[in-house]
Design a protein around this motif. Structure first.
Motif, mmCIF file in Angstrom:
data_model
loop_
_atom_site.group_PDB
_atom_site.id
_atom_site.type_symbol
_atom_site.label_atom_id
_atom_site.label_comp_id
_atom_site.label_asym_id
_atom_site.label_seq_id
_atom_site.Cartn_x
_atom_site.Cartn_y
_atom_site.Cartn_z
ATOM 1 N N PHE A 181 0.812 -1.217 0.000
ATOM 2 C CA PHE A 181 0.000 0.000 0.000
ATOM 3 C C PHE A 181 0.845 1.267 0.000
ATOM 4 O O PHE A 181 0.334 2.368 0.183
ATOM 5 C CB PHE A 181 -0.925 0.034 1.218
ATOM 6 N N ALA A 182 2.145 1.144 -0.227
ATOM 7 C CA ALA A 182 3.061 2.276 -0.066
ATOM 8 C C ALA A 182 2.723 3.451 -0.973
ATOM 9 O O ALA A 182 2.928 4.607 -0.605
ATOM 10 C CB ALA A 182 4.501 1.823 -0.317
ATOM 11 N N LEU A 201 -8.502 1.623 4.434
ATOM 12 C CA LEU A 201 -9.590 0.806 3.905
ATOM 13 C C LEU A 201 -9.082 -0.547 3.405
ATOM 14 O O LEU A 201 -9.672 -1.599 3.684
ATOM 15 C CB LEU A 201 -10.299 1.553 2.773
ATOM 16 N N LEU A 202 -7.948 -0.521 2.670
ATOM 17 C CA LEU A 202 -7.404 -1.774 2.155
ATOM 18 C C LEU A 202 -6.844 -2.647 3.275
ATOM 19 O O LEU A 202 -6.952 -3.875 3.231
ATOM 20 C CB LEU A 202 -6.317 -1.496 1.120
ATOM 21 N N VAL A 245 -7.791 -6.471 3.939
ATOM 22 C CA VAL A 245 -6.826 -7.581 4.030
ATOM 23 C C VAL A 245 -7.034 -8.357 5.317
ATOM 24 O O VAL A 245 -7.003 -9.593 5.333
ATOM 25 C CB VAL A 245 -5.381 -7.050 3.930
ATOM 26 N N ARG A 246 -7.268 -7.645 6.408
ATOM 27 C CA ARG A 246 -7.498 -8.335 7.685
ATOM 28 C C ARG A 246 -8.800 -9.148 7.640
ATOM 29 O O ARG A 246 -8.854 -10.266 8.156
ATOM 30 C CB ARG A 246 -7.527 -7.325 8.833
ATOM 31 N N ARG A 247 -9.842 -8.601 7.016
ATOM 32 C CA ARG A 247 -11.105 -9.327 6.880
ATOM 33 C C ARG A 247 -10.895 -10.599 6.053
ATOM 34 O O ARG A 247 -11.382 -11.690 6.424
ATOM 35 C CB ARG A 247 -12.151 -8.436 6.207
ATOM 36 N N ILE A 248 -10.131 -10.463 4.948
ATOM 37 C CA ILE A 248 -9.866 -11.624 4.090
ATOM 38 C C ILE A 248 -9.048 -12.664 4.847
ATOM 39 O O ILE A 248 -9.311 -13.872 4.762
ATOM 40 C CB ILE A 248 -9.151 -11.176 2.804
ATOM 41 N N TRP A 249 -8.064 -12.186 5.615
ATOM 42 C CA TRP A 249 -7.258 -13.125 6.414
ATOM 43 C C TRP A 249 -8.127 -13.874 7.418
ATOM 44 O O TRP A 249 -7.952 -15.084 7.624
ATOM 45 C CB TRP A 249 -6.145 -12.350 7.131
ATOM 46 N N ASN A 250 -9.080 -13.199 8.025
ATOM 47 C CA ASN A 250 -9.993 -13.866 8.958
ATOM 48 C C ASN A 250 -10.782 -14.970 8.265
ATOM 49 O O ASN A 250 -11.118 -15.988 8.879
ATOM 50 C CB ASN A 250 -10.961 -12.850 9.584
ATOM 51 N N ASP A 274 -11.104 -1.893 14.430
ATOM 52 C CA ASP A 274 -11.155 -1.082 13.216
ATOM 53 C C ASP A 274 -10.340 0.182 13.467
ATOM 54 O O ASP A 274 -9.638 0.297 14.487
ATOM 55 C CB ASP A 274 -12.597 -0.766 12.808
ATOM 56 N N ALA A 275 -10.403 1.144 12.542
ATOM 57 C CA ALA A 275 -9.551 2.331 12.626
ATOM 58 C C ALA A 275 -9.786 3.150 13.893
ATOM 59 O O ALA A 275 -8.914 3.922 14.304
ATOM 60 C CB ALA A 275 -9.752 3.197 11.395
#
Length: 268
Positions: free
Chosen positions: A166-167, A176-177, A181-186, A232-233
């Motif tokens: 994401f750099a 947001l990304l 990624v964390r949701r997908i990893w879960n 979350d954020a």
């Protein structure tokens, strides 16, 4: 390779400069990564983060030591290890759908029906429904990185390596990304190693953060991120988050200054 622990044993990586000088990029790294763990790696520029990731991916040889995934030694690229790079790796002449399917085509072993099914699943998983037939030139930077992630996930790797993916994105898109990624990893429960310069990103996404020293790169601190799994954020405003960030930053600042002084001395 099945979804198994990653064992890094006494890993050292050296290279020779055009002037014949031997430089140690990574030195005696000894770490065990349990299967399905999400780990971020931070460190000053030039500390060997990407080098370490490349050795785990089988893209670079170690000078000494080894990497094993389960019972298998990493000796070269393997379809069980997926990698997402910082650079835009989408193919401009292919649509989103064609880009996602491309990795499976190259690997082989997937029937046409399986490729189509997994392509649809991954496009939906990364939130690109409706953009299946769009070319990269008509996608934002964040969306192109979603395409690259979907292409890698479609290959069903048990280990996912991400080198500052994401750099090049703005902070809002990064957040947001990162959440995606964390949701997908879960969902997938892959083993993830994520290299980043952004401390907030590392803390938000990870179960554990490794801090690397200035060259030669060693793991000098390992911090367990004891925050809620469903974070979350909004967690960035909490006392617990700030304590973790301060701990990481104090170590990182010292190493960054050491690197700055060493490079200034070398240039003198």
């Amino acid at each position: 390779m099945s979804n198994a622990d990653i064992e890094i044993s006494d890993l050292t990586v050296q290279f020779t400069t055009p002037k014949g000088q031997v430089v140690t990029a990574v030195q005696e790294v000894e770490q065990l990564i349990p299967a399905q763990k999400f780990i971020s790696i931070v460190g000053p520029s030039g500390c060997g983060k990407s080098t370490l990731l490349n050795v785990i991916a089988g893209l670079q040889k170690a000078s000494s030591g080894s990497v094993r995934i389960g019972d298998t030694a990493v000796t070269g690229p393997d379809p069980s290890i997926g990698m997402v790079f910082q650079e835009d790796s989408t193919l401009p002449w292919k649509t989103t759908e064609e880009n996602v399917e491309f990795g499976m085509r190259m690997l082989g072993g997937f029937s046409r029906a399986e490729r189509r099914r997994r392509t649809r699943e991954m496009i939906e998983m990364v939130g690109l429904d409706g953009f299946e037939h769009v070319h990269p030139a008509n996608l934002s930077g964040g969306m192109r990185q979603r395409v690259a992630l979907a292409r890698t996930l479609a290959q069903q790797p048990s280990v996912l390596l991400m080198d500052e993916p994401f750099a090049a994105l703005d902070q809002q898109t990064r957040l947001l990304l990162g959440a995606e990624v964390r949701r997908i990893w879960n969902q997938t429960q892959q083993t993830v190693l994520f290299v980043t310069h952004d401390l907030s990103e590392a803390i938000l996404m990870s179960q554990q953060v490794w801090v690397m020293s200035y060259r030669p790169g060693r793991i000098i601190d390992v911090i367990d991120i004891d925050l809620p799994d469903d974070r979350d954020a909004s967690v960035v405003s909490t006392h617990e988050f700030n304590e973790l960030q301060n701990r990481i930053w104090s170590t990182l600042q010292r190493e960054a200054m050491r690197g700055f002084e060493a490079e200034k001395e070398a240039a003198a």
